[in-house]
Design a protein around this motif. Structure first.
Motif, PDB file in Angstrom:
ATOM      1  N   VAL A   1       6.621  -6.441  -4.764  1.00  0.00           N
ATOM      2  CA  VAL A   1       5.332  -6.689  -5.419  1.00  0.00           C
ATOM      3  C   VAL A   1       4.213  -6.784  -4.380  1.00  0.00           C
ATOM      4  CG1 VAL A   1       4.024  -8.317  -6.836  1.00  0.00           C
ATOM      5  CG2 VAL A   1       6.429  -7.853  -7.376  1.00  0.00           C
ATOM      6  N   LEU A   2       4.484  -7.473  -3.289  1.00  0.00           N
ATOM      7  CA  LEU A   2       3.473  -7.629  -2.240  1.00  0.00           C
ATOM      8  C   LEU A   2       3.188  -6.314  -1.525  1.00  0.00           C
ATOM      9  CD1 LEU A   2       4.660 -11.063  -0.823  1.00  0.00           C
ATOM     10  CD2 LEU A   2       2.594 -10.621  -2.173  1.00  0.00           C
ATOM     11  N   GLU A   3       4.205  -5.493  -1.357  1.00  0.00           N
ATOM     12  CA  GLU A   3       3.997  -4.170  -0.768  1.00  0.00           C
ATOM     13  C   GLU A   3       3.083  -3.334  -1.671  1.00  0.00           C
ATOM     14  OE1 GLU A   3       4.525  -1.276   2.207  1.00  0.00           O
ATOM     15  OE2 GLU A   3       5.380  -3.307   2.194  1.00  0.00           O
ATOM     16  N   TYR A   4       3.303  -3.432  -2.967  1.00  0.00           N
ATOM     17  CA  TYR A   4       2.436  -2.750  -3.935  1.00  0.00           C
ATOM     18  C   TYR A   4       0.995  -3.261  -3.825  1.00  0.00           C
ATOM     19  CZ  TYR A   4       0.242  -1.888  -8.490  1.00  0.00           C
ATOM     20  OH  TYR A   4      -0.628  -1.542  -9.478  1.00  0.00           O
ATOM     21  N   LEU A   5       0.838  -4.578  -3.776  1.00  0.00           N
ATOM     22  CA  LEU A   5      -0.510  -5.157  -3.706  1.00  0.00           C
ATOM     23  C   LEU A   5      -1.229  -4.785  -2.419  1.00  0.00           C
ATOM     24  CD1 LEU A   5      -0.006  -8.733  -5.211  1.00  0.00           C
ATOM     25  CD2 LEU A   5      -0.825  -6.651  -6.337  1.00  0.00           C
ATOM     26  N   SER A   6      -0.480  -4.500  -1.367  1.00  0.00           N
ATOM     27  CA  SER A   6      -1.117  -4.102  -0.108  1.00  0.00           C
ATOM     28  C   SER A   6      -1.847  -2.767  -0.242  1.00  0.00           C
ATOM     29  CB  SER A   6      -0.075  -4.015   1.016  1.00  0.00           C
ATOM     30  OG  SER A   6       0.750  -2.871   0.885  1.00  0.00           O
ATOM     31  N   GLN A   7      -1.534  -2.025  -1.308  1.00  0.00           N
ATOM     32  CA  GLN A   7      -2.159  -0.717  -1.531  1.00  0.00           C
ATOM     33  C   GLN A   7      -3.225  -0.750  -2.630  1.00  0.00           C
ATOM     34  OE1 GLN A   7       0.805   2.368  -2.063  1.00  0.00           O
ATOM     35  NE2 GLN A   7       2.196   1.420  -0.586  1.00  0.00           N
ATOM     36  N   ARG A   8      -3.471  -1.940  -3.184  1.00  0.00           N
ATOM     37  CA  ARG A   8      -4.430  -2.062  -4.281  1.00  0.00           C
ATOM     38  C   ARG A   8      -5.676  -2.812  -3.818  1.00  0.00           C
ATOM     39  NH1 ARG A   8      -3.320   1.762  -6.946  1.00  0.00           N
ATOM     40  NH2 ARG A   8      -4.376   0.886  -8.782  1.00  0.00           N
ATOM     41  N   ASP A   9      -6.703  -2.852  -4.662  1.00  0.00           N
ATOM     42  CA  ASP A   9      -7.904  -3.572  -4.278  1.00  0.00           C
ATOM     43  C   ASP A   9      -7.734  -5.073  -4.530  1.00  0.00           C
ATOM     44  OD1 ASP A   9      -8.543  -4.164  -7.007  1.00  0.00           O
ATOM     45  OD2 ASP A   9      -9.559  -2.236  -7.203  1.00  0.00           O
ATOM     46  N   MET A  10      -8.653  -5.848  -3.987  1.00  0.00           N
ATOM     47  CA  MET A  10      -8.510  -7.295  -4.025  1.00  0.00           C
ATOM     48  C   MET A  10      -8.573  -7.839  -5.448  1.00  0.00           C
ATOM     49  SD  MET A  10      -7.860 -10.113  -2.715  1.00  0.00           S
ATOM     50  CE  MET A  10      -7.715  -9.506  -1.038  1.00  0.00           C
ATOM     51  N   ALA A  11      -9.397  -7.243  -6.298  1.00  0.00           N
ATOM     52  CA  ALA A  11      -9.509  -7.740  -7.669  1.00  0.00           C
ATOM     53  C   ALA A  11      -8.166  -7.627  -8.389  1.00  0.00           C
ATOM     54  CB  ALA A  11     -10.591  -6.966  -8.424  1.00  0.00           C
ATOM     55  N   GLU A  12      -7.515  -6.478  -8.255  1.00  0.00           N
ATOM     56  CA  GLU A  12      -6.211  -6.303  -8.902  1.00  0.00           C
ATOM     57  C   GLU A  12      -5.169  -7.231  -8.290  1.00  0.00           C
ATOM     58  OE1 GLU A  12      -2.724  -2.942  -9.700  1.00  0.00           O
ATOM     59  OE2 GLU A  12      -4.712  -2.294  -9.022  1.00  0.00           O
ATOM     60  N   ALA A  13      -5.221  -7.361  -6.964  1.00  0.00           N
ATOM     61  CA  ALA A  13      -4.251  -8.224  -6.286  1.00  0.00           C
ATOM     62  C   ALA A  13      -4.388  -9.663  -6.769  1.00  0.00           C
ATOM     63  CB  ALA A  13      -4.442  -8.144  -4.772  1.00  0.00           C
ATOM     64  N   ARG A  14      -5.607 -10.152  -6.861  1.00  0.00           N
ATOM     65  CA  ARG A  14      -5.816 -11.540  -7.304  1.00  0.00           C
ATOM     66  C   ARG A  14      -5.379 -11.716  -8.756  1.00  0.00           C
ATOM     67  NH1 ARG A  14     -10.828 -12.491  -3.725  1.00  0.00           N
ATOM     68  NH2 ARG A  14     -10.021 -14.014  -2.239  1.00  0.00           N
ATOM     69  N   ASP A  15      -5.686 -10.731  -9.590  1.00  0.00           N
ATOM     70  CA  ASP A  15      -5.288 -10.823 -10.994  1.00  0.00           C
ATOM     71  C   ASP A  15      -3.766 -10.890 -11.132  1.00  0.00           C
ATOM     72  OD1 ASP A  15      -7.869 -10.827 -11.897  1.00  0.00           O
ATOM     73  OD2 ASP A  15      -7.895  -8.713 -12.487  1.00  0.00           O
ATOM     74  N   MET A  16      -3.081 -10.048 -10.389  1.00  0.00           N
ATOM     75  CA  MET A  16      -1.621 -10.004 -10.494  1.00  0.00           C
ATOM     76  C   MET A  16      -1.000 -11.281  -9.941  1.00  0.00           C
ATOM     77  SD  MET A  16       0.755  -6.747  -9.537  1.00  0.00           S
ATOM     78  CE  MET A  16       2.442  -6.606 -10.167  1.00  0.00           C
ATOM     79  N   LEU A  17      -1.544 -11.785  -8.840  1.00  0.00           N
ATOM     80  CA  LEU A  17      -1.033 -13.030  -8.271  1.00  0.00           C
ATOM     81  C   LEU A  17      -1.296 -14.208  -9.209  1.00  0.00           C
ATOM     82  CD1 LEU A  17      -2.055 -12.659  -4.520  1.00  0.00           C
ATOM     83  CD2 LEU A  17       0.269 -12.609  -5.455  1.00  0.00           C
TER      84      LEU A  17
END
Length: 207
Positions: A117-133
């Protein structure tokens, strides 16, 4: 975002290749504006611990934590669904999310494995990363609490993730240290309805 890639590495099984990359991971942690001073100190202590001793010692520490009980499992949907049928449905939905973003799993790990999941988030923007977390913060908090109870330096990663998600980290003073085996933590985890308000698959959330 390199910081999520660094977190993914720190929560992965400690191979020799990963240990050789620890100085680089430490630099990412030091440079990231997403990591506060308190979280940075704890993360750097974890990095030092992973690099201590020989590889076998690091592997044993990791296995003793993450491979011996559900309360410390890094498979997120195991906390929500156990081995139930709903876990398979959630896996399919998460894998579809990855595919839609062009992210392909290149290992034998399941899509709900936190380092993946974190590897995926490393390729996404911060807004999506924060939402998913934020979406899975209840699970991350439970993992952090269990690690703190075991007095493990690995708690630094989920604690830092909670802060990045805009959530309060676990208050370490409120967690009673335990020396019991992970099975005891599993019993405590099962008795505490930590996820009663968790979103269900198909209800607009994959976590």
């Amino acid at each position: 975002m390199l910081i999520f890639k660094a977190f993914s590495a720190l929560l992965s099984y400690p191979s020799e290749e990963m240990r050789q990359a620890l100085p680089e991971i430490a630099e990412v942690v030091r440079a990231s504006p997403l990591v506060g001073a308190h979280e940075r100190e704890k993360l750097l202590a974890l990095i030092d611990e992973i690099g201590e001793g020989n590889l076998l010692a690091a592997e044993e520490r990791y296995v003793d934590l993450f491979d011996r009980g559900r309360a410390l499992s890094l498979h997120l949907f195991e906390h929500l669904h156990g081995d139930g049928r709903d876990r398979g449905t959630a896996m399919v939905e998460l894998k579809a999310l990855y595919a839609a973003a062009g992210f392909e799993l290149n290992s034998s790990e399941l899509p709900d494995y936190l380092p993946v999941v974190l590897e995926y988030l490393s390729q996404r923007d911060m807004a999506e990363a924060r939402d998913m977390l934020a979406d899975c913060a209840h699970i991350v908090r439970s993992i952090a609490r269990s690690l703190i109870a075991r007095q493990s330096s690995y708690s630094a990663v989920p604690q830092a993730l909670l802060v990045i998600a805009g959530e309060k980290p676990v208050d370490t003073a409120g967690v009673k240290p335990v020396a019991e085996q992970p099975e005891t933590l599993d019993r405590d985890w099962a008795e505490r309805p930590a996820f009663a308000d968790a979103a269900t698959p198909g209800g607009g959330s994959t976590m």
